[in-house]
Design a protein around this motif. Structure first.
Motif, short mmCIF file in Angstrom:
data_model
loop_
_atom_site.label_atom_id
_atom_site.label_comp_id
_atom_site.label_asym_id
_atom_site.label_seq_id
_atom_site.Cartn_x
_atom_site.Cartn_y
_atom_site.Cartn_z
N LEU A 79 -3.13 4.61 3.08
CA LEU A 79 -1.72 4.63 3.44
C LEU A 79 -1.21 6.07 3.52
O LEU A 79 -1.42 6.86 2.59
N SER A 80 -0.56 6.41 4.64
CA SER A 80 0.03 7.74 4.81
C SER A 80 1.51 7.66 4.52
O SER A 80 2.21 6.80 5.06
N PRO A 81 2.03 8.53 3.66
CA PRO A 81 3.44 8.43 3.26
C PRO A 81 4.38 8.71 4.45
O PRO A 81 4.02 9.46 5.36
N PRO A 82 5.59 8.07 4.40
CA PRO A 82 6.07 7.17 3.34
C PRO A 82 5.54 5.76 3.53
O PRO A 82 5.39 5.29 4.65
N TRP A 83 5.22 5.08 2.45
CA TRP A 83 4.71 3.73 2.51
C TRP A 83 5.18 2.93 1.29
O TRP A 83 5.56 3.50 0.26
N ALA A 84 5.14 1.62 1.44
CA ALA A 84 5.49 0.72 0.35
C ALA A 84 4.81 -0.62 0.56
O ALA A 84 4.73 -1.11 1.70
N LEU A 85 4.28 -1.19 -0.50
CA LEU A 85 3.70 -2.54 -0.47
C LEU A 85 4.50 -3.40 -1.43
O LEU A 85 4.64 -3.06 -2.60
N HIS A 86 5.01 -4.51 -0.93
CA HIS A 86 5.79 -5.41 -1.77
C HIS A 86 4.99 -6.70 -1.96
O HIS A 86 4.79 -7.45 -1.02
N PHE A 87 4.53 -6.95 -3.20
CA PHE A 87 3.70 -8.10 -3.51
C PHE A 87 4.60 -9.26 -3.90
O PHE A 87 5.32 -9.20 -4.89
N VAL A 88 4.55 -10.33 -3.10
CA VAL A 88 5.57 -11.37 -3.21
C VAL A 88 5.05 -12.74 -3.58
O VAL A 88 5.83 -13.67 -3.74
#
Length: 337
Positions: A23-32
Motif C-alpha cells: 500500500l502506498s500512502p495515503p491508505w486505509a483498510l477498514h475491516f468490517v
C-alpha cells in the motif's frame, strides 16, 4: 495435550482467506466483517491499528497484532486517514467484497510508485466452539507482539510462501497461520508484565502443571484427589492447596468445568449422539448426573443447549480472487494513493 494447546482444537485455518497488500500512502483498510480473531502482520513499512472505542496501536515492520472481534477496526498509514473506496482496475476487490485498492488474495501494489509502501498480511481467523471461547475470554481486544521474538521465523516462512505459486500453497498457508497465532499468543502471555490466565501460569509449576496435563489428557477418567495426587507424586493436601492457590479453584471443580466445555462442543457437533453417550464420553456413567452437572455449570440442560445452539455458526465464504484462496470472509474498504 496441555491446557493451552487444548484451546486451539476448534481454531484451525481451513481455507482461510488471506490478504496481502503493498500500500502506498495515503491508505486505509477498514475491516468490517467482525471476525472473532483477525491477525495482521506488517512485513515492511508501518501503520496504525485503530479499533473502535480503543486507543490506536502503532505497528512497525516485523510486528503482529491480533484483534478480537466482533467490532470493526481500521488499519491506516496515519491517524485520521479515511477509508473511501475508489476504483483501480480489474485486479482490485469489488465493492461488494469490501474494497477497491486492495486485491483479495496475494498481490502486489495496485498502481502507485511504491515509495514508502507498507506490505501487510492479514488472516481472518474463524473461532468455533466453546473450547476456543475459553481462549478468546483470556485475550485483550488488541494483542500486539513486537518483532525479535519467537514468531519471527514463522513470518519469514509466511512471506516466502505467500510470494510463491506452488502446489499445496493453501495447506501451507493455513498451517503457518496456525503456527503464527499460537506463537504470538504464547509470547504475549509469557512476556514480562503479561496477564496470562491463572491456568496458563500454573502449567509451569511441577506439581500443578502435571495435574493439569493429566486432566486434559484423560478428562473422562474417574479422577479423585487421591488418584490425581498419586499420579503427580504428592500428598492429597499438597495437591489440593497448590492447585487452588495457582489455578483459583480445586482440581475437581476445574475438571468439571472442563468436562462441560468438552460436552458443549460435542452436543453441537454430534447431533445424532444421545445426551447419555456424550455424558459417558466426558466421564459420566449416569446420564442424570451428567445433566445435573451440565445445568449447574452452563445454566441450561444439555437438551436445551443443543436446541438453542449457542456455539458460533460457521461463517459464509467469498468468491476466489484471481490469486487468492477461498474461506471465511475478510472484507475491507480500502483506499491507497
Amino acid at each position: 495435550m496441555d491446557a493451552f494447546g487444548d484451546l486451539f482444537r476448534g481454531m484451525r485455518a481451513h481455507g482461510s482467506l488471506f490478504g496481502s497488500s503493498t500500500l502506498s500512502p495515503p491508505w486505509a483498510l477498514h475491516f468490517v466483517d467482525g471476525a472473532p480473531l483477525t491477525l495482521c502482520t506488517v512485513l515492511g513499512g508501518a501503520g496504525w491499528i485503530v479499533p473502535e472505542h480503543r486507543p490506536p496501536e502503532h505497528l512497525s515492520a516485523g510486528e503482529t497484532v491480533i484483534v478480537r472481534g466482533p467490532d470493526p477496526f481500521t488499519f491506516v498509514d496515519e491517524i485520521g486517514t479515511r477509508a473511501e473506496p475508489i476504483a483501480c482496475g480489474e485486479h482490485c476487490a469489488t465493492p461488494e467484497q469490501g474494497g477497491t485498492r486492495h486485491r483479495l488474495g496475494w498481490s502486489d501494489t495496485c498502481g502507485g510508485s511504491g515509495d514508502g509502501a507498507t506490505t501487510l498480511i492479514v488472516g481472518a481467523y474463524p473461532v468455533r466452539g466453546e473450547i476456543s471461547r475459553r481462549l478468546l475470554d483470556a485475550l485483550p481486544v488488541v494483542l500486539r507482539v513486537a518483532s525479535g521474538g519467537g514468531a519471527d521465523p514463522v513470518m519469514e516462512h509466511l512471506a516466502a510462501e505467500a510470494a510463491a505459486d506452488t502446489p499445496g500453497q493453501q495447506v501451507v498457508l493455513d498451517r503457518l497461520l496456525d503456527w503464527l497465532l499460537v506463537c504470538a499468543i504464547r509470547e504475549y502471555f509469557d512476556r514480562p508484565g503479561g496477564r496470562p490466565p491463572a491456568w496458563y501460569a500454573a502449567q509451569r509449576d511441577p506439581v500443578v502443571g502435571d495435574a493439569l496435563r493429566l486432566l486434559h489428557a484423560e478428562p473422562a477418567a474417574p479422577w479423585k484427589i487421591s488418584s490425581l495426587a498419586d499420579r503427580t507424586g504428592v500428598s492429597r493436601s499438597t495437591l489440593a492447596k497448590r492447585f487452588a492457590d495457582l489455578v483459583g479453584e480445586p482440581p475437581l471443580t476445574y475438571l468439571t468445568r472442563w468436562r462441560m466445555t468438552l460436552a458443549a462442543d460435542l452436543l453441537a457437533e454430534r447431533e445424532a449422539t444421545t445426551v447419555a453417550e456424550i455424558g459417558r464420553a466426558v466421564g459420566y456413567s449416569d446420564a442424570f448426573a451428567f445433566s445435573a452437572a451440565f445445568k449447574r455449570i452452563r445454566g441450561v440442560s444439555p437438551s436445551e443447549f443443543r436446541r438453542t445452539g449457542t456455539v458460533a455458526p460457521e461463517g459464509p465464504t467469498v468468491p476466489t480472487s484471481p490469486t487468492g484462496p477461498t474461506g471465511p470472509p475478510l472484507r475491507e474498504e480500502a483506499v491507497s494513493g
